[in-house]
Scaffold this active site. Structure first.
Site, PDB file in Angstrom:
ATOM      1  N   SER A   1      13.753 -13.058   2.110  1.00 52.60           N
ATOM      2  CA  SER A   1      13.751 -12.498   3.380  1.00 52.60           C
ATOM      3  C   SER A   1      15.204 -12.223   3.729  1.00 52.60           C
ATOM      4  O   SER A   1      16.065 -12.894   3.135  1.00 52.60           O
ATOM      5  CB  SER A   1      13.263 -13.705   4.456  1.00 52.60           C
TER       6      SER A   1
ATOM      7  N   TYR B   1      13.865 -22.275   7.361  1.00 54.79           N
ATOM      8  CA  TYR B   1      13.137 -21.309   7.019  1.00 54.79           C
ATOM      9  C   TYR B   1      14.315 -20.313   6.167  1.00 54.79           C
ATOM     10  O   TYR B   1      13.860 -19.964   5.118  1.00 54.79           O
ATOM     11  CB  TYR B   1      12.455 -20.183   8.087  1.00 54.79           C
TER      12      TYR B   1
HETATM   13  N1  NAP Z   1       6.382 -10.890   8.202  1.00 50.54           N
HETATM   14  C1  NAP Z   1       7.621 -10.700   8.262  1.00 50.54           C
HETATM   15  O1  NAP Z   1       8.333 -10.483   9.220  1.00 50.54           O
HETATM   16  C2  NAP Z   1       8.411 -11.226   6.999  1.00 50.54           C
HETATM   17  C3  NAP Z   1       9.714 -11.108   7.056  1.00 50.54           C
HETATM   18  C4  NAP Z   1      10.180 -11.390   5.750  1.00 50.54           C
HETATM   19  C5  NAP Z   1       9.698 -12.151   4.728  1.00 50.54           C
HETATM   20  N2  NAP Z   1       8.419 -12.560   4.835  1.00 50.54           N
HETATM   21  C6  NAP Z   1       7.800 -13.204   3.719  1.00 50.54           C
HETATM   22  O2  NAP Z   1       6.672 -12.537   3.310  1.00 50.54           O
HETATM   23  C7  NAP Z   1       5.828 -13.609   2.882  1.00 50.54           C
HETATM   24  C8  NAP Z   1       4.504 -12.829   3.466  1.00 50.54           C
HETATM   25  O3  NAP Z   1       4.653 -12.903   4.707  1.00 50.54           O
HETATM   26  P1  NAP Z   1       3.445 -12.214   5.667  1.00 50.54           P
HETATM   27  O4  NAP Z   1       4.142 -11.572   6.859  1.00 50.54           O
HETATM   28  O5  NAP Z   1       2.478 -11.451   5.043  1.00 50.54           O
HETATM   29  O6  NAP Z   1       2.788 -13.485   6.303  1.00 50.54           O
HETATM   30  P2  NAP Z   1       1.245 -13.863   6.775  1.00 50.54           P
HETATM   31  O7  NAP Z   1       0.269 -12.590   7.373  1.00 50.54           O
HETATM   32  O8  NAP Z   1       1.209 -15.167   7.669  1.00 50.54           O
HETATM   33  O9  NAP Z   1       0.717 -14.201   5.315  1.00 50.54           O
HETATM   34  C9  NAP Z   1       0.865 -15.336   4.535  1.00 50.54           C
HETATM   35  C10 NAP Z   1       0.193 -15.555   3.620  1.00 50.54           C
HETATM   36  O10 NAP Z   1       0.322 -16.756   3.046  1.00 50.54           O
HETATM   37  C11 NAP Z   1      -0.623 -17.467   2.515  1.00 50.54           C
HETATM   38  N3  NAP Z   1      -0.249 -19.022   2.410  1.00 50.54           N
HETATM   39  C12 NAP Z   1       0.522 -19.720   3.487  1.00 50.54           C
HETATM   40  N4  NAP Z   1       0.521 -20.994   2.995  1.00 50.54           N
HETATM   41  C13 NAP Z   1      -0.148 -21.019   1.757  1.00 50.54           C
HETATM   42  C14 NAP Z   1      -0.263 -22.154   1.091  1.00 50.54           C
HETATM   43  N5  NAP Z   1       0.024 -23.105   1.147  1.00 50.54           N
HETATM   44  N6  NAP Z   1      -0.954 -21.833  -0.162  1.00 50.54           N
HETATM   45  C15 NAP Z   1      -1.425 -20.530  -0.299  1.00 50.54           C
HETATM   46  N7  NAP Z   1      -1.313 -19.515   0.347  1.00 50.54           N
HETATM   47  C16 NAP Z   1      -0.450 -19.714   1.488  1.00 50.54           C
HETATM   48  C17 NAP Z   1      -1.775 -17.347   3.538  1.00 50.54           C
HETATM   49  O11 NAP Z   1      -2.878 -17.523   3.184  1.00 50.54           O
HETATM   50  P3  NAP Z   1      -3.810 -18.772   3.782  1.00 50.54           P
HETATM   51  O12 NAP Z   1      -3.487 -19.160   4.869  1.00 50.54           O
HETATM   52  O13 NAP Z   1      -5.359 -18.209   3.518  1.00 50.54           O
HETATM   53  O14 NAP Z   1      -3.635 -19.695   2.615  1.00 50.54           O
HETATM   54  C18 NAP Z   1      -1.191 -15.673   3.784  1.00 50.54           C
HETATM   55  O15 NAP Z   1      -2.294 -15.019   3.034  1.00 50.54           O
HETATM   56  C19 NAP Z   1       6.126 -14.713   3.226  1.00 50.54           C
HETATM   57  O16 NAP Z   1       6.630 -15.347   2.109  1.00 50.54           O
HETATM   58  C20 NAP Z   1       7.299 -14.610   4.321  1.00 50.54           C
HETATM   59  O17 NAP Z   1       7.975 -15.517   4.417  1.00 50.54           O
HETATM   60  C21 NAP Z   1       7.782 -12.059   6.105  1.00 50.54           C
END
Ligand code: NAP
Length: 275
Positions: free
Chosen positions: A134, A147
């Site tokens: 990130s 985070y």
């Molecule tokens: N969205 C943003 O603005 C943003 C920006 C920078 C970086 N990121 C990074 O990108 C990645 C994906 O984010 P996203 O925005 O797609 O978030 P999201 O929509 O909340 O999706 C997160 C995913 O991670 C899974 N997850 C969470 N805890 C888990 C665990 N203990 N075991 C297995 N799976 C787990 C969730 O599935 P379950 O709940 O079904 O397990 C879900 O599929 C993350 O690493 C986040 O930090 C996001």
């Protein structure tokens, strides 16, 4: 050959599964919510395998890996995408349990799964690991405390993997996104306060999951001799601000008088030396 994508039940991960399957890859989608993965399976068919896995628990990772069917078992791509932010409170007020969950998921889970998958890639002298970092791992912001620190770990771990994997043909990239919409990220961060989460994206065009999935596909399609170490992606609407400066009390107008007092006493002292 298959690509294992964690966090496949929502957001970036689900978009990556769709994009990579449609591009002809075999994909294993892992997450805790199996029902969401089963829905993806209905949509994507035989090239997709749903895998229930809690990455925060190394024993659960071991157990899940045992249930990968034979024809998906050669993993030559690992996308460590599962991750989360919890809370936005300052470090003196944040919930320590939230910090532990972020460390356990974003650091321990990602590291353990990588350690489990890497030997088969090294043995084959090919493979690709893509981590989801990130911009929070590079640029600090108030409330980003743990985070951001977990994502700084992901960034450095990715670079150090490159050092360890020299000469193996295994590639590593770290994708570092900024503000992204249409995911559950902020709903999770604000613990179901969907109104607060929605406010973050009001009147702004954020990066979309499809943008990240297209980036992943582009990375996969680069020739084997080329490694993109890191890639930082922000919405055009997001940029940088000035660094804040906390002014001291007493207020600035008191400063010249204080300076005058000090410099007069210094002048008196120096004059004394030449008497
Ligand atoms: N969205 C943003 O603005 C943003 C920006 C920078 C970086 N990121 C990074 O990108 C990645 C994906 O984010 P996203 O925005 O797609 O978030 P999201 O929509 O909340 O999706 C997160 C995913 O991670 C899974 N997850 C969470 N805890 C888990 C665990 N203990 N075991 C297995 N799976 C787990 C969730 O599935 P379950 O709940 O079904 O397990 C879900 O599929 C993350 O690493 C986040 O930090 C996001």
């Amino acid at each position: 050959m298959a690509i294992l994508i964690t966090g496949a039940s929502a957001g970036f991960g689900a978009a990556m599964c769709r994009t990579l399957v449609r591009a002809g890859y075999q994909v294993i989608g892992a997450a805790r919510r199996l029902e969401k993965l089963e829905q993806l399976k209905l949509e994507l068919g035989e090239a997709f395998h749903p895998l229930q896995m809690d990455v925060a628990d190394p024993a659960a990772i071991d157990e899940a890996l045992k249930h990968i069917p034979e024809h998906f078992s050669e993993i030559d791509g690992l996308i460590n995408n599962a991750g989360l932010a919890l809370g936005l409170d300052g470090a003196d007020k944040a919930d320590f349990a939230d910090w532990q969950t972020m460390i356990q998921t974003n650091i321990i889970g990602l590291t353990y799964l990588t350690r489990q998958i890497l030997p088969q890639m090294v043995a084959r002298q090919s493979g690709y690991i893509i981590n989801l970092g990130s911009i929070a791992g590079t640029y600090p912001y108030p409330g980003g405390n743990v985070y951001g620190a977990t994502k700084a770990y992901v960034r450095q771990f990715s670079l150090n993997l490159r050092a360890d994997l020299a000469g193996t043909g295994v590639r590593v990239s770290n994708i570092e996104p900024g503000l992204c919409g249409d995911t559950e990220f902020s709903n999770v961060r604000f613990k179901g306060d969907d109104e607060r989460a929605a406010q973050l994206y009001e009147n702004v065009q954020p990066v979309r999951p499809q943008d990240i999935a297209d980036t992943v596909l582009w990375l996969y399609q680069r020739p084997a001799h080329m490694n993109v170490n890191s890639i930082e992606i922000m919405p055009t609407a997001q940029s940088f601000g000035a660094l804040p400066v906390s002014r001291q009390t007493p207020p600035p107008e008191a400063a010249p008088a204080e300076f005058e007092k000090q410099s007069t006493s210094l002048f008196q002292k120096i004059k004394g030396w030449f008497k």
